[in-house]
Design a protein around this motif. Sequence first.
Motif, mmCIF file in Angstrom:
data_model
loop_
_atom_site.group_PDB
_atom_site.id
_atom_site.type_symbol
_atom_site.label_atom_id
_atom_site.label_comp_id
_atom_site.label_asym_id
_atom_site.label_seq_id
_atom_site.Cartn_x
_atom_site.Cartn_y
_atom_site.Cartn_z
ATOM 1 N N ASN A 126 0.831 -1.208 0.000
ATOM 2 C CA ASN A 126 0.000 0.000 0.000
ATOM 3 C C ASN A 126 0.865 1.258 0.000
ATOM 4 O OD1 ASN A 126 -2.359 -1.385 -0.118
ATOM 5 N ND2 ASN A 126 -2.786 -1.257 2.069
ATOM 6 N N GLY A 127 1.968 1.231 0.706
ATOM 7 C CA GLY A 127 2.888 2.361 0.685
ATOM 8 C C GLY A 127 3.499 2.566 -0.689
ATOM 9 N N ALA A 128 3.820 1.463 -1.353
ATOM 10 C CA ALA A 128 4.370 1.559 -2.703
ATOM 11 C C ALA A 128 3.343 2.131 -3.675
ATOM 12 C CB ALA A 128 4.840 0.187 -3.179
ATOM 13 N N MET A 129 2.078 1.762 -3.497
ATOM 14 C CA MET A 129 1.032 2.334 -4.351
ATOM 15 C C MET A 129 0.891 3.837 -4.115
ATOM 16 S SD MET A 129 -2.025 -0.440 -4.751
ATOM 17 C CE MET A 129 -2.139 -1.034 -3.081
ATOM 18 N N ALA A 130 1.002 4.258 -2.855
ATOM 19 C CA ALA A 130 0.953 5.690 -2.561
ATOM 20 C C ALA A 130 2.132 6.409 -3.212
ATOM 21 C CB ALA A 130 0.959 5.921 -1.046
ATOM 22 N N GLY A 131 3.311 5.805 -3.140
ATOM 23 C CA GLY A 131 4.486 6.384 -3.787
ATOM 24 C C GLY A 131 4.327 6.462 -5.291
ATOM 25 N N PHE A 132 3.703 5.449 -5.890
ATOM 26 C CA PHE A 132 3.472 5.457 -7.332
ATOM 27 C C PHE A 132 2.522 6.586 -7.726
ATOM 28 C CE2 PHE A 132 1.010 4.104 -11.052
ATOM 29 C CZ PHE A 132 2.039 4.007 -11.971
ATOM 30 N N LEU A 133 1.487 6.802 -6.931
ATOM 31 C CA LEU A 133 0.561 7.906 -7.218
ATOM 32 C C LEU A 133 1.265 9.252 -7.131
ATOM 33 C CD1 LEU A 133 -2.654 6.697 -5.376
ATOM 34 C CD2 LEU A 133 -2.261 6.815 -7.834
ATOM 35 N N VAL A 134 2.117 9.424 -6.133
ATOM 36 C CA VAL A 134 2.883 10.667 -6.002
ATOM 37 C C VAL A 134 3.801 10.834 -7.213
ATOM 38 C CG1 VAL A 134 4.692 11.807 -4.645
ATOM 39 C CG2 VAL A 134 2.756 10.736 -3.489
ATOM 40 N N VAL A 151 12.744 16.707 -6.165
ATOM 41 C CA VAL A 151 11.431 16.802 -5.513
ATOM 42 C C VAL A 151 10.665 15.494 -5.700
ATOM 43 C CG1 VAL A 151 9.201 17.988 -5.562
ATOM 44 C CG2 VAL A 151 11.305 19.314 -5.750
ATOM 45 N N VAL A 152 10.775 14.927 -6.894
ATOM 46 C CA VAL A 152 10.091 13.660 -7.172
ATOM 47 C C VAL A 152 10.641 12.552 -6.277
ATOM 48 C CG1 VAL A 152 9.683 11.877 -8.921
ATOM 49 C CG2 VAL A 152 9.527 14.296 -9.552
ATOM 50 N N LEU A 153 11.958 12.442 -6.180
ATOM 51 C CA LEU A 153 12.567 11.375 -5.362
ATOM 52 C C LEU A 153 12.206 11.501 -3.888
ATOM 53 C CD1 LEU A 153 16.101 11.093 -6.993
ATOM 54 C CD2 LEU A 153 14.216 9.474 -7.139
ATOM 55 N N VAL A 154 12.322 12.707 -3.360
ATOM 56 C CA VAL A 154 12.008 12.916 -1.944
ATOM 57 C C VAL A 154 10.523 12.662 -1.682
ATOM 58 C CG1 VAL A 154 11.883 14.664 -0.123
ATOM 59 C CG2 VAL A 154 13.932 14.487 -1.545
ATOM 60 N N SER A 155 9.684 13.126 -2.577
ATOM 61 C CA SER A 155 8.243 12.969 -2.394
ATOM 62 C C SER A 155 7.803 11.509 -2.507
ATOM 63 C CB SER A 155 7.487 13.822 -3.407
ATOM 64 O OG SER A 155 7.780 15.181 -3.221
ATOM 65 N N VAL A 156 8.405 10.776 -3.432
ATOM 66 C CA VAL A 156 8.068 9.354 -3.577
ATOM 67 C C VAL A 156 8.496 8.587 -2.325
ATOM 68 C CG1 VAL A 156 8.630 7.245 -4.852
ATOM 69 C CG2 VAL A 156 8.015 9.330 -6.080
ATOM 70 N N ALA A 157 9.697 8.878 -1.822
ATOM 71 C CA ALA A 157 10.154 8.210 -0.589
ATOM 72 C C ALA A 157 9.220 8.536 0.577
ATOM 73 C CB ALA A 157 11.575 8.633 -0.259
ATOM 74 N N GLY A 158 8.820 9.788 0.672
ATOM 75 C CA GLY A 158 7.874 10.171 1.721
ATOM 76 C C GLY A 158 6.516 9.520 1.536
ATOM 77 N N GLY A 159 6.073 9.393 0.282
ATOM 78 C CA GLY A 159 4.796 8.738 0.015
ATOM 79 C C GLY A 159 4.797 7.277 0.415
ATOM 80 N N VAL A 160 5.896 6.597 0.123
ATOM 81 C CA VAL A 160 6.008 5.186 0.509
ATOM 82 C C VAL A 160 6.015 5.057 2.039
ATOM 83 C CG1 VAL A 160 7.522 3.157 0.482
ATOM 84 C CG2 VAL A 160 7.139 4.467 -1.620
#
Length: 92
Positions: free
Chosen positions: A20-28, A41-50
Amino acid sequence: MCYDRLVTDDEVAETSALRNGAMAGFLVLAVLLVEGAPAWVVLVSVAGGVALGTAFHQALLLVGTGALRVPARLRDGDAGPASEPARPGGRV
């Protein structure tokens, strides 16, 4: 899947939360790539989303566990952890 495991008292798999965390990161990732955000920004945001997606899923499971199991245990009179029955003669 997790709800079924909560209801049947099975152990909840951590991989479900990570998925579920990976799906959130994918959406971000998808939103930021469409918006044309810088790579950092993309890398930091994806890590935070996961991380936040995984933590949010675990928090919901904790709340779900409490909502399902605590009232059932209180209703059944089993509010505490199981203890070993007393042995004859008072010995431990």
